[in-house]
Design an enzyme around this catalytic site. Sequence first.
Site, PDB file in Angstrom:
ATOM      1  N   HIS A  77       0.833  -1.215   0.000  1.00  0.00           N
ATOM      2  CA  HIS A  77       0.000   0.000   0.000  1.00  0.00           C
ATOM      3  C   HIS A  77       0.863   1.259   0.000  1.00  0.00           C
ATOM      4  O   HIS A  77       0.551   2.240  -0.675  1.00  0.00           O
ATOM      5  CB  HIS A  77      -0.955   0.006   1.205  1.00  0.00           C
ATOM      6  CG  HIS A  77      -1.823  -1.219   1.269  1.00  0.00           C
ATOM      7  ND1 HIS A  77      -2.424  -1.634   2.426  1.00  0.00           N
ATOM      8  CD2 HIS A  77      -2.165  -2.123   0.315  1.00  0.00           C
ATOM      9  CE1 HIS A  77      -3.113  -2.745   2.181  1.00  0.00           C
ATOM     10  NE2 HIS A  77      -2.961  -3.069   0.909  1.00  0.00           N
ATOM     11  N   HIS A 259      -1.209 -11.202  -4.592  1.00  0.00           N
ATOM     12  CA  HIS A 259       0.189 -10.758  -4.506  1.00  0.00           C
ATOM     13  C   HIS A 259       1.159 -11.721  -5.190  1.00  0.00           C
ATOM     14  O   HIS A 259       2.133 -11.290  -5.799  1.00  0.00           O
ATOM     15  CB  HIS A 259       0.583 -10.544  -3.053  1.00  0.00           C
ATOM     16  CG  HIS A 259      -0.178  -9.435  -2.420  1.00  0.00           C
ATOM     17  ND1 HIS A 259      -0.145  -8.151  -2.909  1.00  0.00           N
ATOM     18  CD2 HIS A 259      -1.024  -9.411  -1.367  1.00  0.00           C
ATOM     19  CE1 HIS A 259      -0.928  -7.396  -2.166  1.00  0.00           C
ATOM     20  NE2 HIS A 259      -1.481  -8.128  -1.238  1.00  0.00           N
TER      21      HIS A 259
HETATM   22 ZN    ZN Z   1      -3.867  -4.686  -0.044  1.00  0.00          ZN
END
Ligand code: ZN
Length: 305
Positions: A77, A259
């Site tokens: 983030h 991810h």
């Molecule tokens: Zn995230």
Amino acid sequence: METQRTLRRPVSCTGIGLHSGNKVSLSLKPAPADFGIRFRRSDLGGLEIPATVDNLASIQYATGLACGEGSVETVEHLLAALVSLGVDNVVVELNHPEVPIMDGSASPFVYLIHEAGIKTLTAPRRFLKVVRPIALSSGDKRIALYPSDHFKVTYSISFDHPLLRHQSRTLAITEDSFVEEIASARTFGFLKEVEMLRRHGLALGGSLDNAIVLGETSVLNALRFDDEFVRHKILDVLGDLALVGHRIIGHLVAHRGGHALHTSFAARILEEADAWRLVEGQVDPAFAGRSIMLPVKSGIALNSQ
Ligand SMILES: [Zn+2]
């Protein structure tokens, strides 16, 4: 000529690590041209971990980096906020292995970067311009980059959950669109999964203050956008692709990624060096803000970054 940027002055904040629940101090500090984004562990004598695909480490519920004895978790983030706000060079100093989760979005990091201010450097900024498609898939998860004259992302998700069957969004990524449409979208998880993570000593810092939690049939907290989930996936992929080390000019299309797929794809992009070229951005006033891209002199060792 569009040039590299850093921060005008150092800024700091504190928060908690999502998995450990420990308090973490985070500082962002200015850095010179071509320094890139580097994490620095003040608790390990200032050990540096550059944010590159070479340092990819554990990828499970978040993206982690490691270099030598040092590691840093949940980087995505913060990386998304840095690259989307045009911060090419910065030291990210931490006294703990986890970047603080803050409210589960990138908004607190946007605020912090705005507090620091942006400083323009003289070195030109290089872009990775996609010239032929690059694709990667794993089961029904897919991700690809296609040539385009600007950076945009199309993301779609589908889950076996009554509130989250299918969401899709396409967005041209600019500083403004990131701040307005993407930065405040929070991470999300399923209640069942959260309970399982807790039993394994993970997500100890997780709460309704830093994640959207989905129960069997309802969302346990109020949403910031109807499609906050897919917006957050765009936030995640922007952070994971920051590990490429250059801003991308191309159309990124992803379906059901996570991810692991995002970061494998970041490595794949660098491997397929004939699918892109590095260009320097020069702003032509005749095009009212549109950038004209000039090739970097030929023969440059593209993968030596
Ligand atoms: Zn995230």
